[in-house]
Design an enzyme around this catalytic site. Structure first.
Site, PDB file in Angstrom:
ATOM      1  N   HIS A  54       0.812  -1.217   0.000  1.00 18.45           N
ATOM      2  CA  HIS A  54       0.000   0.000   0.000  1.00 18.45           C
ATOM      3  C   HIS A  54       0.850   1.274   0.000  1.00 18.45           C
ATOM      4  O   HIS A  54       0.357   2.354  -0.315  1.00 18.45           O
ATOM      5  CB  HIS A  54      -0.990  -0.010   1.173  1.00 18.45           C
ATOM      6  CG  HIS A  54      -0.405   0.334   2.503  1.00 18.45           C
ATOM      7  ND1 HIS A  54      -0.101  -0.609   3.453  1.00 18.45           N
ATOM      8  CD2 HIS A  54      -0.076   1.530   3.061  1.00 18.45           C
ATOM      9  CE1 HIS A  54       0.385  -0.014   4.532  1.00 18.45           C
ATOM     10  NE2 HIS A  54       0.415   1.284   4.317  1.00 18.45           N
ATOM     11  N   ASP A  84       0.002  -7.464   1.484  1.00 17.17           N
ATOM     12  CA  ASP A  84       0.487  -6.097   1.664  1.00 17.17           C
ATOM     13  C   ASP A  84       2.012  -6.032   1.664  1.00 17.17           C
ATOM     14  O   ASP A  84       2.617  -5.276   2.425  1.00 17.17           O
ATOM     15  CB  ASP A  84      -0.068  -5.471   2.947  1.00 17.17           C
ATOM     16  CG  ASP A  84       0.052  -3.943   2.945  1.00 17.17           C
ATOM     17  OD1 ASP A  84       0.191  -3.363   1.849  1.00 17.17           O
ATOM     18  OD2 ASP A  84       0.026  -3.340   4.026  1.00 17.17           O
ATOM     19  N   GLY A 158       3.448   5.950   8.223  1.00 17.36           N
ATOM     20  CA  GLY A 158       4.864   6.099   7.875  1.00 17.36           C
ATOM     21  C   GLY A 158       5.708   4.968   8.412  1.00 17.36           C
ATOM     22  O   GLY A 158       6.809   4.711   7.932  1.00 17.36           O
ATOM     23  N   ASN A 159       5.200   4.242   9.441  1.00 16.19           N
ATOM     24  CA  ASN A 159       5.886   3.044   9.930  1.00 16.19           C
ATOM     25  C   ASN A 159       5.737   1.886   8.951  1.00 16.19           C
ATOM     26  O   ASN A 159       6.508   0.916   8.996  1.00 16.19           O
ATOM     27  CB  ASN A 159       5.312   2.592  11.273  1.00 16.19           C
ATOM     28  CG  ASN A 159       6.036   3.169  12.467  1.00 16.19           C
ATOM     29  OD1 ASN A 159       5.471   3.918  13.238  1.00 16.19           O
ATOM     30  ND2 ASN A 159       7.311   2.825  12.616  1.00 16.19           N
ATOM     31  N   SER A 160       4.724   1.956   8.091  1.00 13.74           N
ATOM     32  CA  SER A 160       4.402   0.843   7.206  1.00 13.74           C
ATOM     33  C   SER A 160       5.614   0.397   6.387  1.00 13.74           C
ATOM     34  O   SER A 160       6.246   1.201   5.710  1.00 13.74           O
ATOM     35  CB  SER A 160       3.276   1.247   6.258  1.00 13.74           C
ATOM     36  OG  SER A 160       2.092   1.518   6.951  1.00 13.74           O
ATOM     37  N   LEU A 212      -8.220 -21.283   1.042  1.00 11.80           N
ATOM     38  CA  LEU A 212      -9.139 -22.146   1.784  1.00 11.80           C
ATOM     39  C   LEU A 212     -10.388 -21.408   2.260  1.00 11.80           C
ATOM     40  O   LEU A 212     -11.459 -21.990   2.345  1.00 11.80           O
ATOM     41  CB  LEU A 212      -8.431 -22.769   2.993  1.00 11.80           C
ATOM     42  CG  LEU A 212      -7.204 -23.638   2.718  1.00 11.80           C
ATOM     43  CD1 LEU A 212      -6.669 -24.201   4.026  1.00 11.80           C
ATOM     44  CD2 LEU A 212      -7.522 -24.750   1.747  1.00 11.80           C
ATOM     45  N   GLY A 213     -10.227 -20.141   2.656  1.00  8.20           N
ATOM     46  CA  GLY A 213     -11.375 -19.355   3.110  1.00  8.20           C
ATOM     47  C   GLY A 213     -11.652 -19.453   4.589  1.00  8.20           C
ATOM     48  O   GLY A 213     -12.801 -19.636   5.004  1.00  8.20           O
ATOM     49  N   VAL A 215     -10.579 -17.832   8.676  1.00  7.93           N
ATOM     50  CA  VAL A 215      -9.919 -16.857   9.542  1.00  7.93           C
ATOM     51  C   VAL A 215      -9.387 -17.623  10.746  1.00  7.93           C
ATOM     52  O   VAL A 215     -10.125 -18.375  11.385  1.00  7.93           O
ATOM     53  CB  VAL A 215     -10.905 -15.758   9.992  1.00  7.93           C
ATOM     54  CG1 VAL A 215     -10.246 -14.808  10.985  1.00  7.93           C
ATOM     55  CG2 VAL A 215     -11.430 -14.989   8.783  1.00  7.93           C
TER      56      VAL A 215
END
Length: 307
Positions: A54, A84, A158-160, A212-213, A215
């Protein structure tokens, strides 16, 4: 100096020269203008580095500011919005890269340190502990990211893309997200997952994975349950949600089930499972080991390609 401070200082010293500031520029009226910043870190001596997808998505002019203040033009090698992660390459060689650790060795409560450039402040250091492991988090595209490390080491815009390190100065995660409106809920992508993604991005420029779908959350297995089913696992994956119409739902897997194996391979972490879900698994049925209400079951599941 107290030992806690000394530990953090020593860890930061080992990695600080590998941490970089990512700068995104746009050309407006033939002038180069800064439009965004983020963080990253070198993981190879020839200039490959990690950052977040991102941070660099749809960017054409990316520059990397090194620890000594010099800048390099960067090339986007590839990105994977689903995790990400993005890989950049800068010219020249003989950089001092960060040492990559093993996220499977992490324990809840362990000291971790985040380094980055929040709000443009160069090389900011924050510290905290591992709050949870193997979390699943929804990203900006609405996709679920697995193998997330939850920490209370403060992260800000900004840490990203910066590194999350352990007390030995080894990178164990790539900082990626915070929960808006919450305090102390920060997340990093497991470095073990990041290694797998980097390998595919450098080789192919994209990532192909089986889906797989589910969480998940990494949990400890109680000794009684391990003994009852003669399981070698000390940990497993608790399923908190099953997506409608997913391969997991079609296989009969339910929320509340616990995954302990895949194709008879022991699964203790989400990284273990991620390594199994390679492109060759797509469209083929496989066996997934489940514990449900203290009963040991096995289901046939056919992963699909994640578009």
């Amino acid at each position: 100096m107290d030992s806690y401070s000394a530990t953090i200082i020593d860890a930061v010293e080992k990695v600080k020269t590998a941490v970089v500031k990512i700068e995104i520029f746009n050309n407006t009226n033939k002038k180069e203008q800064l439009s965004g910043t983020g963080s990253g870190f070198l993981f190879s001596s020839d200039g490959y580095l990690f950052t977040n997808s991102h941070v660099v998505h749809n960017s054409t002019n990316i520059k990397v500011k090194l620890h000594d203040g010099t800048s390099r033009q960067a090339t986007l090698i590839g990105e994977d919005p689903d995790t990400d992660l993005a890989i950049l390459k800068i010219s020249d060689a003989d950089f001092t890269p960060a040492k990559l650790g093993d996220a499977d060795l992490l324990r809840i409560g362990q000291l971790v340190i985040a380094i980055g450039n929040p709000l443009g402040f160069h090389h900011t250091v924050t510290a905290g502990v591992v709050s949870a492991l193997g979390r699943t988090l929804e990203n900006q595209n609405g996709r679920m990211m697995d193998s997330m490390i939850q920490t209370d080491a403060a992260l800000n815009p900004g840490n990203s893309g910066g590194p999350l390190i352990n007390s030995d100065g080894e990178v164990i995660g790539v900082n990626t997200a915070t929960i808006r409106g919450a305090q102390g809920l920060c997340f990093a992508i497991s470095i073990n997952t990041a290694k797998e993604i980097a390998s595919q991005l450098i080789r192919f420029g994209k990532v192909k994975r089986a889906y797989l779908g589910i969480v998940m959350q990494q949990i400890e297995l109680v000794p009684k349950l391990r003994a009852m089913h003669e399981l070698p696992n000390k940990q497993a994956l608790f399923i908190s949600e099953v997506s409608a119409g997913s391969p997991a739902e079609k296989a009969g897997i339910l929320s509340g089930d616990i995954i302990h194996s895949f194709n008879n391979m022991m699964i203790e972490t989400s990284d273990n499972l991620f390594k199994q879900l390679t492109a060759d698994k797509i469209g083929q049925f496989h066996f997934i080991g489940i514990i449900r209400s203290n009963l040991k079951k096995e289901f046939r599941i056919t992963p699909i390609q994640r578009n």
